[in-house]
Structure formats: structure tokens, C-alpha cells
Enzyme design. Sequence first.
Site, short mmCIF file in Angstrom:
data_model
loop_
_atom_site.label_atom_id
_atom_site.label_comp_id
_atom_site.label_asym_id
_atom_site.label_seq_id
_atom_site.Cartn_x
_atom_site.Cartn_y
_atom_site.Cartn_z
N TYR A 192 0.80 -1.19 0.13
CA TYR A 192 0.03 -0.07 0.00
C TYR A 192 1.10 1.08 0.00
CZ TYR A 192 -3.50 3.49 1.72
OH TYR A 192 -4.31 4.47 1.90
N ASP B 146 9.54 2.57 -0.79
CA ASP B 146 8.65 3.37 0.00
C ASP B 146 8.68 2.83 1.67
OD1 ASP B 146 6.42 4.21 1.88
OD2 ASP B 146 4.79 3.44 0.19
N LYS C 102 5.21 9.07 8.70
CA LYS C 102 4.94 8.74 9.98
C LYS C 102 6.14 9.19 10.99
CE LYS C 102 2.57 4.70 8.16
NZ LYS C 102 1.31 4.83 8.47
N1 HOZ Z 1 -0.51 2.78 6.41
C1 HOZ Z 1 -1.41 2.90 7.13
C2 HOZ Z 1 -2.32 1.59 7.58
N2 HOZ Z 1 -1.46 0.59 7.14
C3 HOZ Z 1 -2.32 4.23 7.40
C4 HOZ Z 1 -3.21 4.17 8.25
C5 HOZ Z 1 -4.63 4.52 7.45
O1 HOZ Z 1 -4.77 4.28 6.37
O2 HOZ Z 1 -5.30 5.23 8.21
#
Ligand code: HOZ
Length: 427
Positions: free
Chosen positions: A143, A238, A266
Site C-alpha cells: 500500500y 516506500d 509517519k
Molecule cells: N498505512 C497505514 C495503515 N496501514 C495508514 C493508516 C490509515 O490508512 O489510516
Amino acid sequence: MMSKSESLFREALSLLPGGVNSPVRAFRGVGGSPLFIDRAEGCYLVDVDGQRYIDYIGSWGPMILGHGHETVIAAITNAMTRGVSFGAPSALEVELAREVVARVPSIVKVRFVNSGTEAVMSAVRLARAATGRSKIIKFAGCYHGHADSLLVSAGSGVATMGLPDSPGVTKGAAADTLIAPYNDLASVENIVEAHGGELAAILVEPVAGNMGVVCPKDGFLPGLRRLSSACGALLIFDEVMTGFRLSPSGAQGVYDVTPDLTTLGKIVGGGLPVGAYGGRSNLMSMVAPEGSVYQAGTLSGNPLAMAAGLATLKALTAETYVQLDRSASRLQKGIEASLTAHQVCGTVQRAGSMLTLFFGRESVTNFDEAQACDAARFAEFFHAMLKRGIHLPPSSMEAWFVSTAHDDSVIDQTIATVDQSICALIA
Ligand code: HOZ
């Protein structure tokens, strides 16, 4: 009687899509209704009903020092008294850039943005501009935020909700994204053979965290480096999740593979909204206003966010990483012992201080395997843990984050609770 969380959620459902501002918070992967948080302290969350939970979400990664870390709060408070946003450069941006560049050797120049999504979207645009090509390779289950071309076979909330892709993404945007299975170098070789001349970038989470934690197999990341160089595409790591978490230089420091571009988020914002992308000078010099690849932001480089990121990075010493690794390893071993003792099939996959418990498989190396895990059992386990005061990410395909505030007694309490919860599952 309805709890305050339930009552807030009921109202939120009429005001916010799904009652939340980000889908993974909505408990869709585990059922039930989410807790509304009143405050967070160290490794704890306190909900609006006054219940305290040990927190393994850690705001999905940023809170590596725990919540309300003294020096981070002091830095934000100090910055706040000088003004919350300038729309003009400040010294804090230069200081944070200096710290990022000092820690990540592949980054010589960096641009701060407001989120991981923005960072990856901008890095992909830059890769396309630098190569004059359109296509990218992304890996199923990884993702990279919600930019159109990256919402194909995506992990995190997209996977938790079982969405193949997202409506609203044009065929054109999706067509330039070529998908390979994670950890499958042969598939990447095939794509490169067929499309090498059209490839702008290979984009990868060097350790996948958004289908649960899945580590790269030996040779996978060096193979991606070799294949991207051979066809003239850029390699983009990433590291929004892994940056400053797995080591001062992220996963690239651990696996000793140098990407062309790196995306961050983050931890670099210390809990405030920040993303960043960076790389060597000739690439980053293409970004406006030095070059013509346009990207901008009203709140980019926000002084509060820069101050929080700066204080967080400065607090992350070599000893911190040793401590984080020790705590997460203690937790991993404790959970594994409980699985073995109760003869429950599952695996704990860990990279540094991020880990995932997958039920129903002995190992997970790609998205198909992550999806084949026992999500129903995880949902039951999640609620058994929550009832006993431990707040895990509400999905079987997310990473749990350990912070420096999770001391041995908290880890041991978690292990004991895991054991009670597993007993409750099999009872
Ligand atoms: N990448 C995070 C979750 N795997 C982001 C958190 C979200 O999507 O709120």
C-alpha cells in the site's frame, strides 16, 4: 447502556463516511464499533469511557517513542509559541532536512510534504519525469497511499475491506500500474522483459507492512535493484512505515540496497502530518522550483510538524533501536510460545519493532498467502485482547507497532493476555 464510544460512533456515522476519517479505523475487518480516544500516554490509549488500553497501533507507526514523549511535546510547544504556520521557509525545515540526509545515505536532497500518500504520488511523478516513461511496477498487497495509480491490488484498508480496486480510478491511471507478487523476482523479470522500455519505476515497500509484516526474501531487493538499473527504471523504496523504524536509515540500511528515491512519513513527522521524498541531487533538482516537476503545499514544512519530527529523530539513538528490537523480539517469542503450547496454527512475522500475528499459516511471503490467513480467528482474537485491555490494529493485515514506552512489564502483560485470549478462542 450505550457507551460513550458507541454513542459517538452512532452520531459519526451520520456525519462522516463510515463514521471515520480513514477506513482502517472503522473495525470493518474485525466487527464491532471503534473506541473513541480521549487521550494517549506512553504506551496507553484512554477512551472516552475512561478505559485504558495498551496500544499497539501507535498511530499506525509514528509514535515510536510512545505517546506524549517529553521532548517531542516540548519541541511542539516551543514551536507553537512562535506561530503555527508561516507559508514561508523556516530554519526548522533546514534542520530536519539535515537530520534526514545525515541518516539516510541515499538521500542527498529531500522535499517535505504532508502525508505518505503525497510523498509517493510525488516520487512517482518525479520518476516519470526523469525517465520520460509512464509505467510502474507495484507489488500486490503493498500500500502506497491512495493516489489513483497506486490503488491497484493495494494492501491496508483496501485489502481489509476486500476491495479489488477502487471505483473512481480511471482505466488509464490503472493501466500504467503493472502488478507483481511480492517476493517473486521471476514475475518482475517477466514484466521487465515485456515492458522494460516503458518502465519509469519499480515501487516497493522494502519490508511490506500493509498486508501484515512480510519480509523480503534473500535476493529480492538486490534483484529489484539489478532489474531496475538494467532497464533504466528508478527503484523507489516506500519507507513511510520502515523509515527510521527499522534502523536510522530504514530498511535500506538493514538490507544494504540503495534505491534511487525514498519516500518517508509517519516517524519523520513525530505524530504530526508529514511525508517526505528524497534521493540523489540530480533527481531531486528536477523538482520545482529548481526544476519543472511541479509539486507544492500550503502546509508543507509546517513548523510544528518539523519540530515534532526533529525531536523524534534526535531521540532515536543507537541504543533505542537495540531496546526496540529486544522488546519486539520478547513479544514475538511470547506469542509463539503460546501458539505452540495451545497447538494453534499461526506465525508471528517481525521486522525490528513491527510485527504481525497471522493465524492459520506457518509463513506468509506474499499477498495471496496473507489473504489466505484466518481473518475470522484474528477478529475473535482481536476482541478477546480488547476486552482484556490491549488495543491491536483492527485488521489481520496490519502491523503492530512497539514503542520505547512498551517496557518489559508491559510486554509481559501483553504476552499473558495473548495466552488468555488464545485459551478463550480454543475453549
Ligand atoms: N498505512 C497505514 C495503515 N496501514 C495508514 C493508516 C490509515 O490508512 O489510516
